[in-house]
Design an enzyme around this catalytic site. Structure first.
Site, short mmCIF file in Angstrom:
data_model
loop_
_atom_site.label_atom_id
_atom_site.label_comp_id
_atom_site.label_asym_id
_atom_site.label_seq_id
_atom_site.Cartn_x
_atom_site.Cartn_y
_atom_site.Cartn_z
N LYS A 27 0.83 -1.21 0.00
CA LYS A 27 0.00 0.00 0.00
C LYS A 27 0.86 1.26 0.00
O LYS A 27 0.34 2.37 0.12
CB LYS A 27 -0.92 0.01 1.23
CG LYS A 27 -2.04 -1.03 1.15
CD LYS A 27 -3.01 -0.88 2.30
CE LYS A 27 -3.80 -2.13 2.56
NZ LYS A 27 -5.01 -2.27 1.75
N CYS A 32 -13.93 -4.42 3.71
CA CYS A 32 -13.44 -5.12 4.90
C CYS A 32 -13.62 -4.29 6.16
O CYS A 32 -12.74 -4.29 7.05
CB CYS A 32 -11.98 -5.53 4.75
SG CYS A 32 -11.74 -6.81 3.53
C1 LIG Z 1 -6.93 0.24 7.52
C2 LIG Z 1 -6.38 -1.06 7.05
N1 LIG Z 1 -5.88 -1.93 7.93
C3 LIG Z 1 -5.36 -3.11 7.58
C4 LIG Z 1 -5.34 -3.51 6.27
C5 LIG Z 1 -4.78 -4.86 5.94
O1 LIG Z 1 -3.64 -4.75 5.15
P1 LIG Z 1 -3.10 -6.04 4.38
O2 LIG Z 1 -4.27 -6.61 3.66
O3 LIG Z 1 -2.05 -5.51 3.47
O4 LIG Z 1 -2.56 -6.98 5.40
C6 LIG Z 1 -5.88 -2.63 5.30
C7 LIG Z 1 -5.90 -2.97 3.87
O5 LIG Z 1 -6.49 -3.87 3.36
C8 LIG Z 1 -6.42 -1.40 5.70
O6 LIG Z 1 -6.94 -0.55 4.81
#
Ligand SMILES: Cc1ncc(COP(=O)(O)O)c(C=O)c1O
Ligand SMILES: Cc1ncc(COP(=O)(O)O)c(C=O)c1O
Lengths: 139, 406, 406, 139
Positions: free
Chosen positions: C226, C364
Site C-alpha cells: 500500500k 473489509c
Molecule cells: C486500515 C487497514 N488496515 C489493515 C489492512 C490490511 O492490510 P493487508 O491486507 O495488506 O494486510 C488494510 C488494507 O487492506 C487497511 O486498509
C-alpha cells in the site's frame, strides 16, 4: 607501539598478498600463534557465543594497561582474534575504547566484524571495549 | 528429454557472476534456489501490467488479478496432484504453513497427556512450533531417532505411536542428511493407527515429483523460494476434512464471511486460512516456477541431480579423513560433511573464497547436530543447473582446505 | 519541489494501459498502490545478482543479501523515525503485524474480565484478531463510535478506557471514511491512563510523514504493497519494552537461539519475531519504494493528494443526490459515496466500464458499513500519480451512472 | 423455444451494440423488466448471498417444467438474473442441468458468472441446476 602503528603493520603484512587464499594462509598462521588462554577461563562464563564458532575471552588489568587472552574453536576466528589481541592487548583503557579498528576493513576482512556475521567477533570487540571501560572505572 | 545444461544455465542470470574474481559456484540450493528469467519476468510483468488487490474488486484489474491468482492455485494443485483447489492454501512459506497447522491443530485437538510424534532430523520450523504448542497444551513431544547412516529409525518411530498420539509431523527430506523418508509406508502405518501425518515438504517438492494423493498425507507444506519461485510465498496442502475442522489461524481480510461486533463467521476453504491481502506477485512467480519445472520435467531433474550427487560422493570420498553425515540409500542431492577435525566455519570460509557457496553450521536442525556431537557440518546442496565440472571444483576446494589446515 | 506529474507517471508503466479501450484510471489505491519501475527493477536486480538466504551463511552471496536486508531495516527505521532498528520487525503485511500483536499481547497480558478498546471504523484485520483473542481469554472488546461526519468520537473512546483496559487498537486512517485520527492526543491520553496504543497504519504511512517517536505509539503496523512496494512484505514497529515482553509468535528458522529437545530459547530482537526464511526480495523492494517516496517528498505528496481530494469533493458535490460517507476535517485522499439509491455494485460496474477502477462494497469494514445501514459504498482513493483530469473524468462517470439508472 | 434458441436470441440482441455502456443499458432494461418475485420468498431462506449484491431465487415445478422467479438488490445483477431466467425458466430439468449457458460468455459477460466474482451469480446458477436435479428426482 600505538594501536595505529600495530594496525598499519598488520595492513602492510597483508598487502603483500593478492590472492584471498594467501591472505587466509596468513590468518591461519596468526591463529596458530595465538598464545593459549589459561584453561580455567575456557568456560561458559568467558564464552562469547556466535552462531557458528565460539570465542572465549579473558582480560586482566596491570599498571594501567589491559591484557587480553582468548581462544576459539575455529582457526580463522582465532586468527582474527589474534590480530585484535595484538592490536589491543597491553594498551590503556582509553586507547582501547576509542580504537576504531579499521585495519580489519583495510585488510578486506570487514565481513568478519559485521554484527550480522555468524562468528561472535563483533560481540568480542564489544566485550573488549567493555572490559576497558570497567577497568578504567575501577582505577 | 535430458537436461540441456547450457540452455538451462542461460536461464539463471546469477550463475554467470563472479565472486572474489572466480566464477560463482552456487551449492546452497537447500537454503534457497536461484530464479530463472521466466520467474523474474513473470514478476515484472505482473507489476507492469496486472497489479491489483483481488477477490472483492469489481473492476477490470482486480478481476484479472483474481483470475491469475486462482489460475495459479489450479496449477499448483496439479503440480502436487491435490484432489481439489480448495485444499491448496497460500502462506508466506513452509515455516508459516507448519506454524499454522501446529497452532490450529493444537488449539483444536491437543489436550493434556496427548502426544505429538516427530523426528530428530526435523528443521526447527517443524520442531519448535510443536514444542511450543505441546507445552502450552500440556501435551508431550516424542522424538524418533535415526540410524547410523542417517536413515529414519522407523521401528523406533512406530514404537512411539500409541492411542495418545494425535499427529505425526515429519520431514519429507532432511535438509542436513538428504535422507528421503519412506512416507508412503509411514503414512499407511499411521493411518492404520488412526493418526494423521503432516509432511514438511520444504526439501521435497523441488527435486522429485510429489503426489500428495498417492502419499495420502494429511498435510504437506512447502516454500516457493526453495523451488525456483519467489520469496515470501508458500503452500499448505491439507485434506479438506482437516482444513474444515481446524479453526482459522490469522484473521482479517478475505477470510471472513460476516463480521459483526458480536461475532464473526468465516469464509469457506481455502480463503478461511488466507488472511490479509494475498501475495499475488508471489503466487504469479510461483506459477511461473512450476511451469518452468514442468517444462524441464521432474523426472529429468531427479535423474540429473542424482548423477551430480554420485559424482560428489565419489570425488569427496577420494579424500582421506572425510566424515559424511547422511549416507542413506534414498537420498536427495546434497552432501553434509566435515573434513577431519576442521571446524565447519573454517572450511566454509575458505571454500567461499574459492567462489563456491556452501552452507555451514547447524542448518536450523540443532537437535540433529547435537545428536552427532559436532559444531555443525559443511553442506553442499545441488540443483539441476549445477554441473559435473562444478562438482569437481568442490572436490578440489575441499582438498585445498585440507592442505591449508594440515 | 512540486510534483512533476508527467515524470512521475512515466515511472509507473501500468498507468499507460487501456481497459475496455479507454485509458485506465486507477483509483483503487487504498486497496493496493501501483509500483514504480524503480521498485520493479530493484526486485529483478535482486534476483539477477544477489538472491540468497541470509543471516547464517558465511558465503559471499549470503553476506551480501544479509547486508542488503539489514540496510533496508535501517532505511525503514529512518522512514518512520523509530528509535532503533531492532524495533522494526518484518512481517508479510499489516494483517500479519496486527495478528502478531493481538496473539502475543493477548497470550501474555489478557485475562478474564480485561478489556480491549477499539473503534467501529476498523478494518477487519484490526478487529477480528482482537475479537478472537478476547473471546479466547474471556476479555471484552469495547468499540468506540464515530460522529456524523465520520470523525472518531474521542469522548466516547475516552469513556471506554478504565483500569480494565489493557490496550487500545485503532487505525491511523480509516480506509472507508478517510478520517485521520488525532493519534497524538489519543495516545497521550491513553498513556496517562497507563494504557498502550497499537496503531493500524496501513492507510497512514503512504500519504503523509509518519513519526512513531513523535506519536509515541506502542505499536505501528503497515504493508509494503500500500506504499508502492511489493506484496508479501509488511512491518511491525513496536517499542522495545513491549517487544521484549511479548512471547514469540511463529517459530522456526532464525528466531531461535538454542533448540534442545527439552526446551528452546529465542533470539534477540527483531529476529525473535521473524520466523522462517525472510522475504529478502520484499524487503529490497520496500526499500526501493521508501527511497522513491523520500525522493519525491512526503510533504509534496500530502499537498498534491489533498488538492486531488478537494477537486474530487467539489466535482462530485455538484451532482445532486450524492451521499458522502466521511467528511471529517482531517481526511486522507479518498472519497466514499453512494449515488442516490443506486447500489454500489451497480455504480462500480458501470464506472469500471468507463475505464475507472474504483472499489465497491464493505471494504473489509463491515461493522462500519452496518452502522450506516447501507450495502456498501463506492470508494475512489487517490495517489500522487493521479491527475486533476482523471478526477474530472470520475465526476463525469458518476453523472453518467446517475443518468443510466434514473 | 429451446435453451439454445433463447441464448442465440440474446446474443443477437447484444451484438447490435459496440460500446460496453450500451450493452449495460440493455442489461439495465432487462433488470427492470424482471417479473417481481412473490415477497414471501424474499427472505433469508431463498437468499443466495454474494459479497456485494444479494440474490433471492425461488423455483416451482409444473408439468415437467421448472419455473424460476428471482430478485436482487442490484439492478445489473437483476439484469443478468433476468437473462438466466428467460433462458432456463419453463424448461425441463434435464435441459436445465445440461445447459452450459455459454451465451453469457459470448455476450462478453463471462466475468459475471466467474466464481471469484463478488455477486452471487455463480452460486445462483448452481442453485438453479440443483433445483432442477431435485425436481427430477422427486418426479
Ligand atoms: C486500515 C487497514 N488496515 C489493515 C489492512 C490490511 O492490510 P493487508 O491486507 O495488506 O494486510 C488494510 C488494507 O487492506 C487497511 O486498509
Ligand atoms: C526441511 C525444512 N523445513 C522447513 C524449512 C523452512 O522453510 P522456510 O524458511 O522457507 O519457511 C526449511 C528451510 O529452511 C527446510 O529445509
Amino acid at each position: 607501539m600505538t594501536i595505529q602503528e600495530i594496525e598499519n603493520q598488520l595492513v602492510d603484512e597483508f598487502a603483500a598478498f593478492d590472492d584471498w587464499l594467501d591472505k587466509y594462509d596468513l590468518i591461519l598462521d596468526m591463529g596458530k600463534s595465538l598464545p593459549p588462554i589459561d584453561p580455567k577461563y575456557k568456560t561458559d562464563q568467558y564464552l562469547i557465543s556466535g552462531c557458528q564458532s565460539k570465542v572465549w575471552l579473558f582480560a586482566e588489568y596491570r599498571d594501567g594497561k589491559v591484557y587480553f587472552t582468548a581462544d576459539s574453536d575455529a582457526i580463522i576466528t582465532k586468527g582474527i582474534v589474534s590480530m585484535l589481541i595484538s592490536v589491543l592487548s597491553g594498551q590503556a583503557p582509553d586507547a582501547i575504547q576509542s580504537a576504531d579498528l579499521n585495519f580489519i576493513d583495510r585488510i578486506g576482512l570487514k565481513e568478519h566484524l559485521s554484527p550480522t556475521r555468524s562468528n561472535g567477533l563483533a560481540s568480542m570487540v564489544k566485550q573488549m571495549k567493555l572490559y576497558a571501560m570497567v577497568f578504567k572505572m575501577k582505577s | 528429454m535430458p537436461i540441456d545444461i547450457q540452455k538451462v544455465r542461460a536461464d539463471f542470470p546469477i550463475l554467470s557472476h563472479t565472486v572474489y574474481k572466480r566464477p560463482l559456484i552456487y551449492f546452497d540450493n537447500a537454503a534457497t534456489t536461484q530464479k530463472p528469467l521466466q520467474v523474474i519476468k513473470a514478476i515484472s510483468d505482473y507489476y507492469e501490467n496486472d497489479n491489483c488487490n483481488i477477490h472483492r474488486g469489481v473492476h477490470y484489474l482486480s478481476m484479472k488479478a483474481t483470475e491469475a491468482f486462482e489460475e495459479a492455485r489450479k496449477e499448483i494443485r496439479e503440480f502436487i496432484n491435490a484432489p481439489s483447489t480448495h485444499e491448496v492454501v497460500f502462506t508466506k512459506g513452509a515455516s508459516e504453513s507448519l506454524n499454522l497447522v501446529a497452532a490450529s491443530f493444537g488449539k483444536k485437538f491437543l489436550k493434556p497427556g496427548d502426544e505429538v510424534v516427530t523426528t530428530i532430523m526435523e528443521h526447527h520450523s517443524n520442531f519448535v512450533p510443536w514444542q511450543i504448542i505441546c507445552e502450552e497444551k500440556g501435551a508431550v513431544l516424542r522424538v524418533a531417532n535415526i540410524l547410523a547412516d542417517g536413515d529414519l529409525d522407523t521401528r523406533h518411530l512406530y514404537s512411539l505411536i500409541s492411542e495418545k498420539t494425535k499427529i505425526i509431523a515429519l520431514t519429507h527430506v532432511s535438509n542436513v542428511l538428504g535422507t528421503i523418508n519412506p512416507l508412503k509406508e509411514i503414512i499407511a502405518h499411521a493411518h492404520r493407527m488412526g493418526v494423521p501425518v503432516l509432511v514438511d515438504g520444504a526439501q521435497g517438492v523441488a527435486h522429485a515429483k510429489v503426489d500428495v494423493s498417492d502419499l495420502d498425507c494429511d498435510f504437506y507444506c512447502f516454500s516457493g523460494h526453495k523451488m525456483y519461485g519467489p520469496m515470501g510465498i508458500g503452500v499448505l496442502y491439507g485434506k479438506e476434512k482437516w482444513l474444515e475442522e481446524l479453526p482459522p489461524y490469522q484473521s482479517g481480510g478475505e477470510m471472513v464471511k460476516d463480521v459483526r461486533i458480536e461475532r464473526t463467521t468465516f469464509n469457506e476453504l481455502p480463503f478461511k486460512f488466507e488472511a490479509g491481502t494475498p501475495n499475488v506477485e508471489g503466487v504469479t512467480g510461483l506459477r511461473a516456477a512450476v511451469q518452468y519445472l514442468k517444462n524441464i520435467g521432474m523426472e529429468e531433474i531427479s535423474l540429473y541431480e542424482d548423477r551430480l550427487l554420485k559424482r560428489a560422493v565419489e570425488g569427496l570420498s577420494s579424500i582421506s579423513d572425510m566424515r559424511f553425515y547422511g549416507t542413506a540409500p534414498e537420498k536427495a542431492s546434497l552432501v553434509s560433511f566435515l573434513i577431519g577435525d576442521i571446524h565447519p566455519f573454517d572450511a566454509g570460509t575458505i571454500i567461499d573464497k574459492m567462489g563456491i557457496a556452501v552452507r555451514t553450521g547447524h542448518h536450523c536442525a540443532q537437535p540433529l547436530i547435537d545428536h552427532f556431537g559436532i559444531p555443525g557440518t559443511v553442506r553442499a546442496s545441488f540443483a539441476f543447473y549445477n554441473t559435473a565440472d562444478e562438482i569437481d571444483r568442490l572436490t578440489e576446494a575441499v582438498s585445498r582446505v585440507k592442505r591449508m589446515f594440515a
